[in-house]
Scaffold this motif. Structure first.
Motif, mmCIF file in Angstrom:
data_model
loop_
_atom_site.group_PDB
_atom_site.id
_atom_site.type_symbol
_atom_site.label_atom_id
_atom_site.label_comp_id
_atom_site.label_asym_id
_atom_site.label_seq_id
_atom_site.Cartn_x
_atom_site.Cartn_y
_atom_site.Cartn_z
ATOM 1 N N VAL A 241 0.871 -1.186 0.000
ATOM 2 C CA VAL A 241 0.000 0.000 0.000
ATOM 3 C C VAL A 241 0.905 1.232 0.000
ATOM 4 C CG1 VAL A 241 -2.014 -0.964 1.191
ATOM 5 C CG2 VAL A 241 -0.140 -0.032 2.537
ATOM 6 N N ALA A 243 0.745 5.911 -0.293
ATOM 7 C CA ALA A 243 -0.091 7.112 -0.323
ATOM 8 C C ALA A 243 0.767 8.302 -0.698
ATOM 9 C CB ALA A 243 -0.728 7.358 1.051
ATOM 10 N N LEU A 261 -4.032 7.105 -3.268
ATOM 11 C CA LEU A 261 -3.663 5.839 -2.631
ATOM 12 C C LEU A 261 -3.138 4.867 -3.685
ATOM 13 C CD1 LEU A 261 -6.916 5.424 -0.470
ATOM 14 C CD2 LEU A 261 -4.862 6.764 0.042
ATOM 15 N N ALA A 295 -9.379 7.081 5.305
ATOM 16 C CA ALA A 295 -8.979 6.558 3.995
ATOM 17 C C ALA A 295 -9.425 5.111 3.794
ATOM 18 C CB ALA A 295 -7.463 6.668 3.834
ATOM 19 N N THR A 296 -9.699 4.403 4.871
ATOM 20 C CA THR A 296 -10.086 2.982 4.744
ATOM 21 C C THR A 296 -11.604 2.813 4.562
ATOM 22 O OG1 THR A 296 -10.420 2.638 7.115
ATOM 23 C CG2 THR A 296 -8.172 2.362 6.285
ATOM 24 N N LEU A 312 -3.079 0.624 5.358
ATOM 25 C CA LEU A 312 -3.467 1.799 4.565
ATOM 26 C C LEU A 312 -3.649 3.008 5.482
ATOM 27 C CD1 LEU A 312 -4.332 3.067 1.885
ATOM 28 C CD2 LEU A 312 -6.659 2.249 2.330
ATOM 29 N N VAL A 316 -1.260 6.444 5.050
ATOM 30 C CA VAL A 316 -1.835 7.770 4.786
ATOM 31 C C VAL A 316 -1.419 8.731 5.894
ATOM 32 C CG1 VAL A 316 -4.009 9.070 4.648
ATOM 33 C CG2 VAL A 316 -3.753 6.906 3.403
#
Ligand SMILES: Cc1cc2nc3c(=O)[nH]c(=O)nc-3n(C[C@H](O)[C@H](O)[C@H](O)COP(=O)(O)OP(=O)(O)OC[C@H]3O[C@@H](n4cnc5c(N)ncnc54)[C@H](O)[C@@H]3O)c2cc1C
Ligand code: SF4
Length: 327
Positions: A241, A243, A261, A295-296, A312, A316
């Motif tokens: 992941v 960002a 993302l 963000a999730t 994630l 971020v």
């Protein structure tokens, strides 16, 4: 490897003409992804057009922004003074891409158009709607920690692997394209597609269209920005992941934000609800954490990829902290 014709082309019009007349033709740039796909029988074109002699290597600052020729090498772009001093999100994304040897061969255009790292796509034998339309999706039938959290379809849950494209999305960059219809520019946000029913189509490029440059608008250089990436090992690895964020700050308050993302969708994924959450507020550690959690929202895991959700949130939060100079 299936036989194919090889043509090295020296002139833009001829490359476009060839690509448009022979739709099952692919362009060869640095070859670091395409040659592997040809060797493994995953890419099966009728023809390969080598574009390395086209005049697309220049990196130039203009009054409007930075124009990065599509054939510029990742290492050249990473080392360019404008990128190092004013576009740290791009510099970090490139510094964390592949190995020095790959960065000396791979090009900017090829990086944003590289194909998915989905294991089932790459093994050449599993069912895969992207490699062999209509055969099914190995990742949906099996287990895949890499799978998408957002925007996936029944047909495909693959993610886009480019680090750079995520940074470019956060900076509102565009791909400048030449093709049979002339020149046009495509915002990075619209360059890549969601899988839908046609996962074998990765981008919005038409047959014969070639990326000549990536354009980063001038405004990007004045924004606080950062790129953060989590991966399985510390080197030579695509993002699990990632960002990228870019913020316009006025008197300590966030006036505008872009949040992108990576490793979570078939394309670099823009998190507009996180941007709205940030605007009008002052960045501190608590807001960075809150934005990471936000963000999730809407993530749709299939199996092993649920492990990406807390990662994630952290990546971020990390990108925002780096952009704001927070510890
Ligand atoms: C060991 C290794 C580790 C890696 N790690 C990472 C990583 O951590 N992060 C990351 O982002 N990437 C990583 N990569 C991928 C690497 O960045 C890409 O392979 C590379 O950027 C592709 O660029 P290229 O010039 O070699 O493209 P090519 O392999 O020549 O082409 C790739 C695709 O783009 C198309 N194409 C290329 N240029 C154009 C153009 N101008 N217009 C239209 N179509 C074009 C080709 O037709 C092909 O479909 C890694 C690669 C390797 C081998
Ligand atoms: S996720 Fe997409 S690329 Fe991976 S196996 Fe399924 S169809 Fe193929």
């Amino acid at each position: 490897m299936q036989p194919f014709s090889y043509l090295k082309i020296h002139d833009v019009a001829a490359a476009i003409d060839h690509g448009a007349r022979e739709p099952n033709t692919v362009f060869l740039a640095g070859g670091t992804d395409l040659v592997q796909l040809l060797q493994d029988g995953i890419a099966r074109p009728d023809g390969v057009v080598d574009i390395t002699d086209l005049p697309f290597s220049t990196i130039a600052t203009t009054l409007d922004g930075l124009r990065i020729g599509a054939l510029a090498k990742l290492s050249e772009v990473a080392g360019h003074p404008h990128v190092r001093e004013r576009l740290p999100a791009v510099a970090t994304a490139l510094d964390e891409t592949a190995s020095p040897m790959v960065r000396n061969m791979a090009t900017i255009g090829g990086n944003v158009l590289q194909r998915t790292r989905c294991l089932y796509f790459r093994d050449g034998v599993s069912p895969c709607n992207k490699r062999e339309p209509g055969t099914g999706c190995g990742a949906r039938m099996g287990r895949d920690a890499q799978a998408a959290l957002f925007g996936a379809s029944e047909a495909c849950v693959a993610t886009h692997p480019s680090d750079l494209a995520v940074a470019l999305l956060a900076l509102d960059a565009e791909a400048l394209v030449v093709g049979p219809g002339g020149e046009r520019s495509i915002p990075i946000e619209r360059l890549h597609r969601l899988p839908g029913e046609t996962p074998w189509i990765d981008s919005d490029l038409e047959p014969g269209e070639v990326i000549s440059a990536i354009f980063v608008p001038r405004d990007a250089a004045g924004r606080a920005q950062a790129y953060a990436k989590l991966r399985h090992r510390a080197s030579f690895e695509w993002p699990l992941v990632s960002a990228a964020v870019s913020l316009a700050n006025v008197d300590g308050m966030i006036e505008d934000a872009r949040v992108a993302l990576g490793g979570v969708a078939h394309k670099p994924w823009r998190a507009e609800h996180v941007e709205r959450l940030l605007i009008g507020r002052t960045l501190d550690a608590a807001l960075a954490r809150e934005a990471g959690e936000a963000a999730t929202e809407g993530a749709r895991p299939i199996a092993e990829n649920a492990a990406k959700i807390p990662l994630l949130a952290r990546v971020v939060s990390r990108a925002l902290s780096d952009a704001g100079g927070l510890p």
